[in-house]
Design a protein around this motif. Structure first.
Motif, mmCIF file in Angstrom:
data_model
loop_
_atom_site.group_PDB
_atom_site.id
_atom_site.type_symbol
_atom_site.label_atom_id
_atom_site.label_comp_id
_atom_site.label_asym_id
_atom_site.label_seq_id
_atom_site.Cartn_x
_atom_site.Cartn_y
_atom_site.Cartn_z
ATOM 1 N N GLU A 183 15.490 0.507 -5.598
ATOM 2 C CA GLU A 183 16.332 1.422 -6.364
ATOM 3 C C GLU A 183 15.756 1.638 -7.759
ATOM 4 O O GLU A 183 15.529 2.771 -8.179
ATOM 5 N N GLU A 184 15.513 0.519 -8.431
ATOM 6 C CA GLU A 184 14.963 0.603 -9.788
ATOM 7 C C GLU A 184 13.575 1.238 -9.790
ATOM 8 O O GLU A 184 13.213 1.974 -10.717
ATOM 9 N N LEU A 185 12.800 0.965 -8.721
ATOM 10 C CA LEU A 185 11.447 1.542 -8.643
ATOM 11 C C LEU A 185 11.478 3.021 -8.244
ATOM 12 O O LEU A 185 10.466 3.703 -8.338
ATOM 13 N N GLY A 186 12.643 3.491 -7.786
ATOM 14 C CA GLY A 186 12.757 4.894 -7.402
ATOM 15 C C GLY A 186 12.174 5.195 -6.035
ATOM 16 O O GLY A 186 11.626 6.279 -5.798
ATOM 17 N N ILE A 187 12.256 4.224 -5.140
ATOM 18 C CA ILE A 187 11.692 4.419 -3.803
ATOM 19 C C ILE A 187 12.807 4.497 -2.767
ATOM 20 O O ILE A 187 13.721 3.669 -2.764
ATOM 21 N N GLU A 242 0.820 -1.207 0.000
ATOM 22 C CA GLU A 242 0.000 0.000 0.000
ATOM 23 C C GLU A 242 0.858 1.263 0.000
ATOM 24 O O GLU A 242 0.532 2.244 -0.673
ATOM 25 N N LEU A 243 1.960 1.216 0.741
ATOM 26 C CA LEU A 243 2.811 2.409 0.815
ATOM 27 C C LEU A 243 3.551 2.641 -0.500
ATOM 28 O O LEU A 243 3.683 3.781 -0.952
ATOM 29 N N ILE A 244 4.022 1.573 -1.119
ATOM 30 C CA ILE A 244 4.710 1.737 -2.407
ATOM 31 C C ILE A 244 3.739 2.270 -3.451
ATOM 32 O O ILE A 244 4.059 3.200 -4.203
ATOM 33 N N GLU A 245 2.537 1.710 -3.476
ATOM 34 C CA GLU A 245 1.531 2.138 -4.458
ATOM 35 C C GLU A 245 1.116 3.593 -4.229
ATOM 36 O O GLU A 245 0.778 4.308 -5.172
ATOM 37 N N LYS A 246 1.141 3.995 -2.968
ATOM 38 C CA LYS A 246 0.777 5.386 -2.688
ATOM 39 C C LYS A 246 1.886 6.324 -3.166
ATOM 40 O O LYS A 246 1.630 7.404 -3.678
ATOM 41 N N ASP A 247 3.125 5.872 -3.004
ATOM 42 C CA ASP A 247 4.274 6.682 -3.393
ATOM 43 C C ASP A 247 4.380 6.764 -4.917
ATOM 44 O O ASP A 247 4.624 7.820 -5.476
ATOM 45 N N ILE A 248 4.177 5.637 -5.577
ATOM 46 C CA ILE A 248 4.329 5.578 -7.027
ATOM 47 C C ILE A 248 3.057 5.031 -7.635
ATOM 48 O O ILE A 248 2.856 3.823 -7.720
ATOM 49 N N THR A 249 2.197 5.936 -8.038
ATOM 50 C CA THR A 249 0.928 5.522 -8.632
ATOM 51 C C THR A 249 1.191 4.633 -9.834
ATOM 52 O O THR A 249 1.980 4.977 -10.704
ATOM 53 N N GLY A 250 0.526 3.492 -9.820
ATOM 54 C CA GLY A 250 0.665 2.608 -10.953
ATOM 55 C C GLY A 250 1.939 1.785 -10.948
ATOM 56 O O GLY A 250 2.401 1.348 -11.995
ATOM 57 N N ALA A 251 2.494 1.564 -9.769
ATOM 58 C CA ALA A 251 3.712 0.755 -9.673
ATOM 59 C C ALA A 251 3.423 -0.700 -10.051
ATOM 60 O O ALA A 251 4.336 -1.447 -10.386
ATOM 61 N N GLY A 252 2.164 -1.048 -9.986
ATOM 62 C CA GLY A 252 1.789 -2.406 -10.413
ATOM 63 C C GLY A 252 2.365 -3.488 -9.522
ATOM 64 O O GLY A 252 2.821 -4.523 -9.996
ATOM 65 N N ILE A 253 2.324 -3.231 -8.223
ATOM 66 C CA ILE A 253 2.817 -4.226 -7.276
ATOM 67 C C ILE A 253 1.715 -5.239 -7.012
ATOM 68 O O ILE A 253 0.583 -4.862 -6.711
ATOM 69 N N ALA A 313 -7.850 -5.481 2.798
ATOM 70 C CA ALA A 313 -6.653 -5.251 1.969
ATOM 71 C C ALA A 313 -6.810 -5.900 0.597
ATOM 72 O O ALA A 313 -6.382 -5.345 -0.425
ATOM 73 N N ILE A 314 -7.442 -7.061 0.578
ATOM 74 C CA ILE A 314 -7.673 -7.757 -0.693
ATOM 75 C C ILE A 314 -8.598 -6.949 -1.598
ATOM 76 O O ILE A 314 -8.358 -6.824 -2.806
ATOM 77 N N VAL A 315 -9.674 -6.405 -1.027
ATOM 78 C CA VAL A 315 -10.585 -5.579 -1.829
ATOM 79 C C VAL A 315 -9.817 -4.412 -2.446
ATOM 80 O O VAL A 315 -9.941 -4.118 -3.647
ATOM 81 N N ARG A 316 -8.993 -3.788 -1.633
ATOM 82 C CA ARG A 316 -8.199 -2.663 -2.146
ATOM 83 C C ARG A 316 -7.274 -3.101 -3.281
ATOM 84 O O ARG A 316 -7.172 -2.443 -4.319
ATOM 85 N N GLU A 317 -6.598 -4.225 -3.066
ATOM 86 C CA GLU A 317 -5.663 -4.693 -4.081
ATOM 87 C C GLU A 317 -6.358 -4.981 -5.409
ATOM 88 O O GLU A 317 -5.831 -4.682 -6.481
ATOM 89 N N LEU A 318 -7.555 -5.550 -5.319
ATOM 90 C CA LEU A 318 -8.275 -5.893 -6.546
ATOM 91 C C LEU A 318 -8.764 -4.645 -7.268
ATOM 92 O O LEU A 318 -8.710 -4.561 -8.497
ATOM 93 N N ILE A 319 -9.266 -3.670 -6.520
ATOM 94 C CA ILE A 319 -9.717 -2.427 -7.162
ATOM 95 C C ILE A 319 -8.541 -1.719 -7.827
ATOM 96 O O ILE A 319 -8.626 -1.272 -8.970
ATOM 97 N N GLU A 320 -7.424 -1.653 -7.114
ATOM 98 C CA GLU A 320 -6.246 -0.964 -7.670
ATOM 99 C C GLU A 320 -5.713 -1.676 -8.905
ATOM 100 O O GLU A 320 -5.142 -1.056 -9.793
ATOM 101 N N LYS A 321 -5.865 -3.000 -8.920
ATOM 102 C CA LYS A 321 -5.399 -3.748 -10.080
ATOM 103 C C LYS A 321 -6.300 -3.465 -11.280
ATOM 104 O O LYS A 321 -5.838 -3.352 -12.412
ATOM 105 N N ASP A 322 -7.601 -3.323 -10.966
ATOM 106 C CA ASP A 322 -8.570 -3.086 -12.038
ATOM 107 C C ASP A 322 -8.415 -1.669 -12.588
ATOM 108 O O ASP A 322 -8.462 -1.458 -13.796
#
Lengths: 193, 193, 193, 193, 193, 193
Positions: free
Chosen positions: A158-162, A100-111, F96-105
């Motif tokens: 590093e590669e992700l820029g975090i 959640e923290l990585i995704e918040k920092d880098i929108t669309g990091a696709g983790i 957390a799972i609900v969040r992960e799925l929405i963000e993936k979509d």
């Protein structure tokens, strides 16, 4: 009345470099390093090389695998007087928080989280394990900074820029808040039929 | 890092008079009265009259007994997510603490503890019970101030020359310290063979 | 119907002198010495010298401390299939019982309990620890008889004028009664809302 | 030292006829009827008619079923402070004991146990259920004496030629021995790797 | 939706001969031999010789006893994250199942169960133990095929005319069914007062 | 050997509209609606209006609050024989799972999790609660589809462009996988010191 508050989860970012060999996953390692006397979660940065008898994960040990990375952000957590099921649930939550923290920092990091593993664009970002000592449940979560040497396709912060130090501090704070809010949550409900 | 401490045991001395009828021994009574969101122990002063269906203690209920006193110092404690055995152990410790504080205040008071009851010179000083709600373990400890109306030979703090408000504050602090030190104690030992 | 009673807590006063080195705090030590097959509490008299790896208490071990006394009344207790929190609660009760018995014997002895330690006039009377083995919770309580050699200001039963054999027997009986009455207490209440 | 033994499992054969309606499966029913203050198992003889809201078994309740027999040997057991999984394991053992005793009495009786049900020559001999109260785990085992009125093909002790009073006494003794020997068994082993 | 079922209890009949020395009673032995990743029960045939430090049963170890037989049908079971009381209850059920299957196969075999031991005509048919590892509860049940070398009067399946392979398969299936039906049973009841 | 697999978590998407009033958060609601006999998680779509005594959350009840939305995707989960702490940990994972799925979509949906609440652009997307029944731990998670009527600033899946049926199916599958993988994970590690 004097202050009688208690630190449900002591946290610390250890400044010193510690290379993780698997032996650090033992009871009271957190206490030894930081003096924390309660349940705790600490973070530190260092290399990673776990092999042979130090492998707690029998899947890895059976396969003759090893775990390695040039540099990782490590988290070690210890909760006393709980069993392995609760320990694994807490590890999953810790991993979800990192995501959640990585995704918040880098929108669309696709983790992507699969159980207690995180992947970025299909490459492995983390290693994680939960086990028990005679007195506690222990967990290790290693987040690649520089994944060089990893036995599988891997990626690092590093590669992700975090910034690892930012992530460390944010995770320590979020996990502490999570633990406390769970205790509050289970005390604020009436039972049902 | 921001302050993330947690109140392992919230305590409060409720100023308002509350007469104890047995119905106060229910989950979240502490929360309703004081807003404490964690485990808690509160103290208040008031009459005592428990009878019939409000008797949680089947020994009393079976005997057609009742519990009564003109004025008592009451303690109600609630610990969530623990079972009845731990609840009774905690009640015993609470009663031992009351005894220790009275004896410290009045050398040679001759207070005797039998399980969860205290006696002074053979007369009953307290009533106590531990039970469970659907979400918690609950306990009530009533210390006679003025035992008038008690169905057995009884004695109160007034006759012993003990200030109920002082005792209340001292017990709340001591029990909180006890709970915290137990958590520390179980985390500072290695296991043995 | 034939007699089928069970000894909830076997107790024994071991006549033979046993010097306590810390290694006695292990599972089945009570069984080995006395043949007790249930939970148990035993007492014996002997020297005390615990140091280095035998220190279960990490606070002591970290400080390079040691525990020593010329002669102590030792109690070792073992409860099977319980966890460390309940183990520590039981140790606290055991220590409270020792205090109550001494105070009853010598009015105004001025014994103070701080967690699992007893002090007389500010000097240390006891050492105590609770830990876990793979199969049980274990506790040791040592009451100084002659504190010579103790690394801190200490006092013993000799100076207080208390007969160790009397105290041993009284504690064994009281703790057994306490354990049994707790089992009865948790079975005599109805639940509440 | 005075006798301090504890009755791990109080047992009683209640002489009075009690018709079982389902409402007897409640906490402290054993205490009310016999004064047993510990865990307990009691036996009594009486009719059986359980229907509607008194059905604890949702399979039965959903199907609009009822449980009935002209005369049964009933067992009600209560273990405090344990959960539903242990409660069901204990019920299975109780049922296995009944089978073992019948088979010992009548060689070749051909009693088959399927979970917590017993069948003789394909006909139902027993009904059984384990559930929880707020303070305990409870179980009921009814063994048909005269199965008249049962909604399925059933058989009773009468037809099998077994004396209910003998069976009751033998089961109470055997289950008590089983409970005690389990406590001894779990205390006589060292842990393994 | 894809199939997501879980094997509550993995079972396997290991074809290879394994001589039991006591060291096989360790965590993950089942996993090593069969790859079962869940709780498990396996059966195999082989000799039996357990002595000295390999004796988990302190009764045997104290007496300088040993366990031996020329050929046994062995069962090793492992349940994770449960305690020793539940482990012993499960062992008793496993032993009861073995008895039920033998009696079904040979009417009037006269097998008697005393706790976790089976006897045929007063001679010992089995050895059994339940203990704990750091991560699980483990059990071993050995059923004599050829009891030659046993230190007590013993009997084996050979003499009884029972096919060990049939018994192994039947026990694995029955115990698996028992475990599953217990999980269903505890979920199909409403609580009572 | 016949198939003996067990459904660790039964899941179902209930096609029928069910308006959630709070009373659905009761033991065996899942069983009644779907026949699932194991632990379960179900999803359904319907309105939401919870107020007064139906509010399990005392924070809401104390504030005189209510919970409402025109249309929600509801999840109700039930795990038997576990306590409130594990129940809350599981609810957090579900959220957390609900969040992960929405963000993936929807990459960059900006969903933030605070404990068991989800927010999108600062507006509330979900309501959630975990409590206990006499036999189980229960949880409800409601995800707004159309938040009309909500007492706070809220957002729904409709506005976010997410198909509720897709989300329901994905969450059911992911949570089932999570539960199973936790059971596997806790069985694949050796203990540490």
């Amino acid at each position: 009345m004097k202050d009688t508050r208690y630190d449900l989860l002591g946290t610390a970012l250890v400044e010193e470099r510690i290379d993780y060999t698997g032996l650090e996953l033992r009871s009271h390692f957190i206490r030894e390093r930081t003096g924390i006397e309660t349940d705790g979660l600490i973070a530190f940065i260092g290399g990673c090389r776990v092999e042979g008898d130090a492998l707690v994960d029998l899947e890895d040990a059976e396969a003759g695998d090893f775990i390695a990375a040039e540099r990782m952000l490590h988290f070690i957590g210890e909760h006393f007087a709980i069993g392995p099921r609760e320990g694994n649930l807490r590890l999953r939550l810790l991993v979800a928080i990192v995501r959640e923290l990585i995704e918040k920092d880098i929108t669309g990091a696709g983790i992507e989280r699969r159980g207690d593993d995180l992947f970025a664009q299909g490459r492995k970002l983390t290693v994680a394990i939960s086990t028990v000592s005679p007195v506690s449940s222990l967990m290790h979560l290693g987040v690649n900074i520089d994944p060089a040497g990893a036995p599988v396709a891997a990626v690092g912060l590093e590669e992700l820029g975090i910034d690892p130090a930012w992530l460390a501090r944010a995770v320590l704070e979020r996990y502490g808040t999570e633990c406390r809010s769970i205790e509050i949550a289970l005390r604020k409900v009436r039972g049902v039929d």
